[in-house]
Design a protein around this motif. Structure first.
Motif, PDB file in Angstrom:
ATOM      1  N   SER A  54       0.838  -1.206   0.000  1.00  0.00           N
ATOM      2  CA  SER A  54       0.000   0.000   0.000  1.00  0.00           C
ATOM      3  C   SER A  54       0.869   1.252   0.000  1.00  0.00           C
ATOM      4  N   HIS A  55       1.980   1.215   0.721  1.00  0.00           N
ATOM      5  CA  HIS A  55       2.884   2.358   0.747  1.00  0.00           C
ATOM      6  C   HIS A  55       3.596   2.525  -0.592  1.00  0.00           C
ATOM      7  N   ASN A 122       0.731  -2.554   9.487  1.00  0.00           N
ATOM      8  CA  ASN A 122       1.740  -1.908   8.648  1.00  0.00           C
ATOM      9  C   ASN A 122       1.103  -0.941   7.665  1.00  0.00           C
ATOM     10  N   SER A 123      -0.037  -1.320   7.108  1.00  0.00           N
ATOM     11  CA  SER A 123      -0.678  -0.519   6.057  1.00  0.00           C
ATOM     12  C   SER A 123      -1.117   0.852   6.556  1.00  0.00           C
ATOM     13  N   ILE A 124      -1.516   0.947   7.825  1.00  0.00           N
ATOM     14  CA  ILE A 124      -2.040   2.216   8.326  1.00  0.00           C
ATOM     15  C   ILE A 124      -1.005   2.994   9.142  1.00  0.00           C
ATOM     16  N   ASN A 125       0.223   2.494   9.184  1.00  0.00           N
ATOM     17  CA  ASN A 125       1.257   3.152   9.981  1.00  0.00           C
ATOM     18  C   ASN A 125       1.781   4.385   9.248  1.00  0.00           C
ATOM     19  N   PRO A 126       1.499   5.586   9.743  1.00  0.00           N
ATOM     20  CA  PRO A 126       1.932   6.802   9.041  1.00  0.00           C
ATOM     21  C   PRO A 126       3.449   6.949   8.988  1.00  0.00           C
ATOM     22  N   VAL A 128       5.543   4.546   8.407  1.00  0.00           N
ATOM     23  CA  VAL A 128       6.019   3.766   7.264  1.00  0.00           C
ATOM     24  C   VAL A 128       5.747   4.520   5.969  1.00  0.00           C
ATOM     25  N   VAL A 129       4.589   5.191   5.893  1.00  0.00           N
ATOM     26  CA  VAL A 129       4.282   6.008   4.713  1.00  0.00           C
ATOM     27  C   VAL A 129       5.360   7.070   4.527  1.00  0.00           C
ATOM     28  N   GLN A 153       8.820  -0.545  -8.685  1.00  0.00           N
ATOM     29  CA  GLN A 153       9.773  -1.652  -8.615  1.00  0.00           C
ATOM     30  C   GLN A 153      10.574  -1.621  -7.315  1.00  0.00           C
ATOM     31  N   LEU A 154      11.015  -0.422  -6.929  1.00  0.00           N
ATOM     32  CA  LEU A 154      11.759  -0.294  -5.679  1.00  0.00           C
ATOM     33  C   LEU A 154      10.912  -0.726  -4.492  1.00  0.00           C
ATOM     34  N   GLY A 155       9.654  -0.295  -4.479  1.00  0.00           N
ATOM     35  CA  GLY A 155       8.764  -0.677  -3.391  1.00  0.00           C
ATOM     36  C   GLY A 155       8.509  -2.168  -3.341  1.00  0.00           C
ATOM     37  N   LEU A 156       8.366  -2.786  -4.515  1.00  0.00           N
ATOM     38  CA  LEU A 156       8.135  -4.234  -4.565  1.00  0.00           C
ATOM     39  C   LEU A 156       9.377  -5.001  -4.128  1.00  0.00           C
ATOM     40  N   VAL A 157      10.551  -4.495  -4.505  1.00  0.00           N
ATOM     41  CA  VAL A 157      11.795  -5.134  -4.053  1.00  0.00           C
ATOM     42  C   VAL A 157      11.895  -5.051  -2.537  1.00  0.00           C
TER      43      VAL A 157
END
Length: 209
Positions: A54-55, A122-126, A128-129, A153-157
């Motif tokens: 999500s981030h 993790n998805s709602i942790n500001p 991490v965003v 790609q960087l995020g997926l890695v």
């Protein structure tokens, strides 16, 4: 375009060291694995890692939109991101490195529930965003084009390596947690390494045009 080998290697090196340094996510994965079992630790760890998707989406859309709207705005993002990374680095250098693992992480729950809890947390942790918006831009080479795809790609890695590391932490949680508890200074050195990386990356962001 795909990431260049240099981009991939430098990003993966930094991502692995940062993910491996003591933090709320990996210490919670260890706690769940120690108290509930390997499968539970792996399920929770994979949920935490996949929450990064999500981030990644937010970062891809936000960074590419900034570049399209204003190169100056992208520069401002990099500068503010650099300051944030330096702030994280200073905090890591000042950390006591305490890695004592608690075995009282969560009550008994199904694997699906633990996975969902890790994913949601993790998805709602500001924080991490903000980290993704600060960390990913420095590895994006705007001159190469396809900024949105580079960021994705960087995020997926990052997500993939986090899933591997968190999965291993969950699986070997018993022995890993016991070893960390017997060697508390390990956390101190991991924090020092991560802090140095954060400060180095933040400084690079600020001084690189």
């Amino acid at each position: 375009m795909t990431l260049s080998p240099e981009q991939l290697v430098s990003f993966l090196f930094a991502a692995v060291l940062i993910t491996a340094s003591p933090g709320p996510d990996n210490l919670m994965v260890l706690g769940v694995g120690i108290s509930k079992g390997r499968k539970q630790g792996v399920a929770f760890g994979l949920g935490c890692a996949l929450g990064c998707i999500s981030h990644t989406i937010l970062a891809s859309l936000g960074i590419s939109a900034l570049i399209a709207a204003s190169p100056m705005a992208f520069t401002a993002l990099k500068l503010s991101g650099g300051l944030y990374l330096i702030y994280l680095g200073v905090n890591a250098l000042r950390s006591s490195g305490n890695t004592q693992i608690s075995g009282n992480a969560l009550p008994d729950q199904s694997l699906k529930t633990l996975f969902a809890k890790g994913l949601f947390a993790n998805s709602i942790n500001p924080k991490v965003v903000l980290f993704f918006l600060s960390f990913l831009p420095q590895f994006v080479i705007a001159e190469h084009g396809a900024v949105q795809w580079q960021t994705a790609q960087l995020g997926l890695v990052f997500t993939l390596q986090a899933a591997i590391l968190f999965g291993l932490l969950g699986y070997f949680s018993g022995s890993a947690g016991s070893w960390l508890n017997r060697n508390p200074r390990t956390g101190l050195w991991l924090d020092r390494i991560a802090g140095s990386i954060f400060i180095g990356l933040g400084t690079k962001l600020i001084i690189t045009r």
